[in-house]
Design a protein around this motif. Sequence first.
Motif, PDB file in Angstrom:
ATOM      1  N   ALA A  52       6.911  11.221  -0.694  1.00 45.78           N
ATOM      2  CA  ALA A  52       7.215  12.404   0.115  1.00 45.78           C
ATOM      3  C   ALA A  52       6.092  12.696   1.098  1.00 45.78           C
ATOM      4  O   ALA A  52       6.335  13.083   2.252  1.00 45.78           O
ATOM      5  N   LYS A  53       4.858  12.497   0.655  1.00 44.53           N
ATOM      6  CA  LYS A  53       3.699  12.807   1.497  1.00 44.53           C
ATOM      7  C   LYS A  53       3.637  11.906   2.724  1.00 44.53           C
ATOM      8  O   LYS A  53       3.339  12.372   3.837  1.00 44.53           O
ATOM      9  N   ASP A  54       3.899  10.624   2.565  1.00 42.37           N
ATOM     10  CA  ASP A  54       3.729   9.656   3.657  1.00 42.37           C
ATOM     11  C   ASP A  54       5.040   9.223   4.300  1.00 42.37           C
ATOM     12  O   ASP A  54       5.048   8.334   5.154  1.00 42.37           O
ATOM     13  N   LEU A  55       6.147   9.824   3.907  1.00 46.85           N
ATOM     14  CA  LEU A  55       7.436   9.465   4.483  1.00 46.85           C
ATOM     15  C   LEU A  55       7.477   9.859   5.960  1.00 46.85           C
ATOM     16  O   LEU A  55       7.226  11.028   6.294  1.00 46.85           O
TER      17      LEU A  55
ATOM     18  N   THR B 217      12.322  15.537  -9.497  1.00 41.44           N
ATOM     19  CA  THR B 217      11.634  14.409 -10.132  1.00 41.44           C
ATOM     20  C   THR B 217      12.454  13.154  -9.809  1.00 41.44           C
ATOM     21  O   THR B 217      13.538  13.247  -9.218  1.00 41.44           O
ATOM     22  N   GLY B 218      11.956  12.010 -10.219  1.00 38.55           N
ATOM     23  CA  GLY B 218      12.722  10.785 -10.033  1.00 38.55           C
ATOM     24  C   GLY B 218      14.063  10.835 -10.740  1.00 38.55           C
ATOM     25  O   GLY B 218      15.074  10.345 -10.231  1.00 38.55           O
ATOM     26  N   ASP B 219      14.089  11.445 -11.926  1.00 37.59           N
ATOM     27  CA  ASP B 219      15.344  11.550 -12.682  1.00 37.59           C
ATOM     28  C   ASP B 219      16.366  12.418 -11.959  1.00 37.59           C
ATOM     29  O   ASP B 219      17.559  12.082 -11.916  1.00 37.59           O
ATOM     30  N   THR B 220      15.921  13.552 -11.409  1.00 34.66           N
ATOM     31  CA  THR B 220      16.874  14.433 -10.721  1.00 34.66           C
ATOM     32  C   THR B 220      17.386  13.785  -9.433  1.00 34.66           C
ATOM     33  O   THR B 220      18.531  14.019  -9.036  1.00 34.66           O
ATOM     34  N   ILE B 221      16.564  12.970  -8.793  1.00 36.29           N
ATOM     35  CA  ILE B 221      17.032  12.245  -7.611  1.00 36.29           C
ATOM     36  C   ILE B 221      18.120  11.252  -8.017  1.00 36.29           C
ATOM     37  O   ILE B 221      19.167  11.150  -7.374  1.00 36.29           O
TER      38      ILE B 221
ATOM     39  N   VAL C 130       7.753  17.543  -8.300  1.00 37.15           N
ATOM     40  CA  VAL C 130       7.114  18.331  -9.350  1.00 37.15           C
ATOM     41  C   VAL C 130       5.932  17.625 -10.003  1.00 37.15           C
ATOM     42  O   VAL C 130       4.857  18.213 -10.160  1.00 37.15           O
ATOM     43  N   ARG C 131       6.105  16.374 -10.378  1.00 39.70           N
ATOM     44  CA  ARG C 131       5.076  15.690 -11.165  1.00 39.70           C
ATOM     45  C   ARG C 131       3.887  15.313 -10.273  1.00 39.70           C
ATOM     46  O   ARG C 131       4.047  14.661  -9.241  1.00 39.70           O
ATOM     47  N   GLU C 132       2.695  15.701 -10.723  1.00 39.12           N
ATOM     48  CA  GLU C 132       1.487  15.505  -9.925  1.00 39.12           C
ATOM     49  C   GLU C 132       1.202  14.046  -9.629  1.00 39.12           C
ATOM     50  O   GLU C 132       0.806  13.688  -8.528  1.00 39.12           O
ATOM     51  N   ASN C 133       1.397  13.189 -10.626  1.00 38.69           N
ATOM     52  CA  ASN C 133       1.052  11.776 -10.463  1.00 38.69           C
ATOM     53  C   ASN C 133       2.279  10.885 -10.295  1.00 38.69           C
ATOM     54  O   ASN C 133       2.188   9.666 -10.439  1.00 38.69           O
ATOM     55  N   GLY C 134       3.404  11.487  -9.999  1.00 39.87           N
ATOM     56  CA  GLY C 134       4.628  10.710  -9.843  1.00 39.87           C
ATOM     57  C   GLY C 134       4.658   9.945  -8.534  1.00 39.87           C
ATOM     58  O   GLY C 134       4.046  10.348  -7.532  1.00 39.87           O
ATOM     59  N   LEU C 135       5.390   8.836  -8.538  1.00 39.25           N
ATOM     60  CA  LEU C 135       5.533   8.017  -7.334  1.00 39.25           C
ATOM     61  C   LEU C 135       6.145   8.819  -6.198  1.00 39.25           C
ATOM     62  O   LEU C 135       5.765   8.667  -5.030  1.00 39.25           O
TER      63      LEU C 135
ATOM     64  N   ASN D  83       0.836  -1.191   0.000  1.00 39.73           N
ATOM     65  CA  ASN D  83       0.000   0.000   0.000  1.00 39.73           C
ATOM     66  C   ASN D  83       0.882   1.257   0.000  1.00 39.73           C
ATOM     67  O   ASN D  83       2.115   1.174   0.053  1.00 39.73           O
ATOM     68  N   GLN D  84       0.256   2.405  -0.039  1.00 42.57           N
ATOM     69  CA  GLN D  84       0.973   3.673  -0.160  1.00 42.57           C
ATOM     70  C   GLN D  84       1.882   3.930   1.041  1.00 42.57           C
ATOM     71  O   GLN D  84       3.015   4.408   0.888  1.00 42.57           O
ATOM     72  N   THR D  85       1.410   3.596   2.216  1.00 43.67           N
ATOM     73  CA  THR D  85       2.209   3.803   3.430  1.00 43.67           C
ATOM     74  C   THR D  85       3.452   2.930   3.431  1.00 43.67           C
ATOM     75  O   THR D  85       4.554   3.376   3.787  1.00 43.67           O
ATOM     76  N   GLU D  86       3.302   1.687   3.017  1.00 42.80           N
ATOM     77  CA  GLU D  86       4.441   0.764   2.965  1.00 42.80           C
ATOM     78  C   GLU D  86       5.462   1.208   1.916  1.00 42.80           C
ATOM     79  O   GLU D  86       6.676   1.091   2.140  1.00 42.80           O
TER      80      GLU D  86
END
Length: 252
Positions: free
Chosen positions: A168-171, A220-224, A158-163, A23-26
């Motif tokens: 970041a929200k649930d970390l 973004t994932g690429d910049t990370i 940046v990306r609205e629907n990015g993983l 799930n999202q939390t995991e």
Amino acid sequence: MLPFWIALQFLTVIPVQLSRIPNQTENARSVLYYPLIGLLIGLILYSLSWLLSPVPHLLSASLILIIWIWLTGGLHLDGLADTADAWVGGFGDKQRTLEIMKDPSCGPIGVLSLIAVCLLKWVCIYLLLEQHLALFLIFVPLLGRVVPLILLLTTPYVRENGLGRHLAKDLPKKSAWLISLMVLLSLLYWKLQGVLSLLVFVTGLIYLRHLFIKRINGITGDTIGASIELLETALLLSFILSGFYLLMFSGQ
């Protein structure tokens, strides 16, 4: 333990079969295990250097770098190439930069960035082996995998629907900061040489974060992925160079 297996599956090519769909939390908690996966990669690289000790350093360094790239599946190198292409081809425009990052093809700047980073890493690995400092190979992937934690904690995705936005929200922020601090302080094991390398690493991270915010208002994932590769390289370089200068100033 599921977050650990998620992290291992995402960051390496080690075959992992998840017991169920997380799930999202995991998924978010899996980020906390990124440094542990980096430590695992580092231990494998160090063990490989020990097994290859009878082999000429030239060949050993080449094999270690190839295994390093293979273990990660080239995940972060892909991010580096995409980011390099986007940064040059984007001409300072946020939307164009983001569009180029999504393009799966690799342009000349991306290829050059891969060559430069791999070449510098190879030379640094060779010098670590030559100076009997292969133990530092444990620290490089470890420090590299703390980069996503710090960027996700401090920088908008940046990306609205990015993983990354959901991560970041649930970390878990307190745990992430504590782990990040412990990993960064691990460089103190190397005394003054470690302190100087830590300063370069942190300064580089702050600078890259500044560039990302200035160009695309976040990450973004690429910049990370690009940050991981660039900061691992900077860490290796600073450790090697500071060692030479400290030796010179000590008069030995």
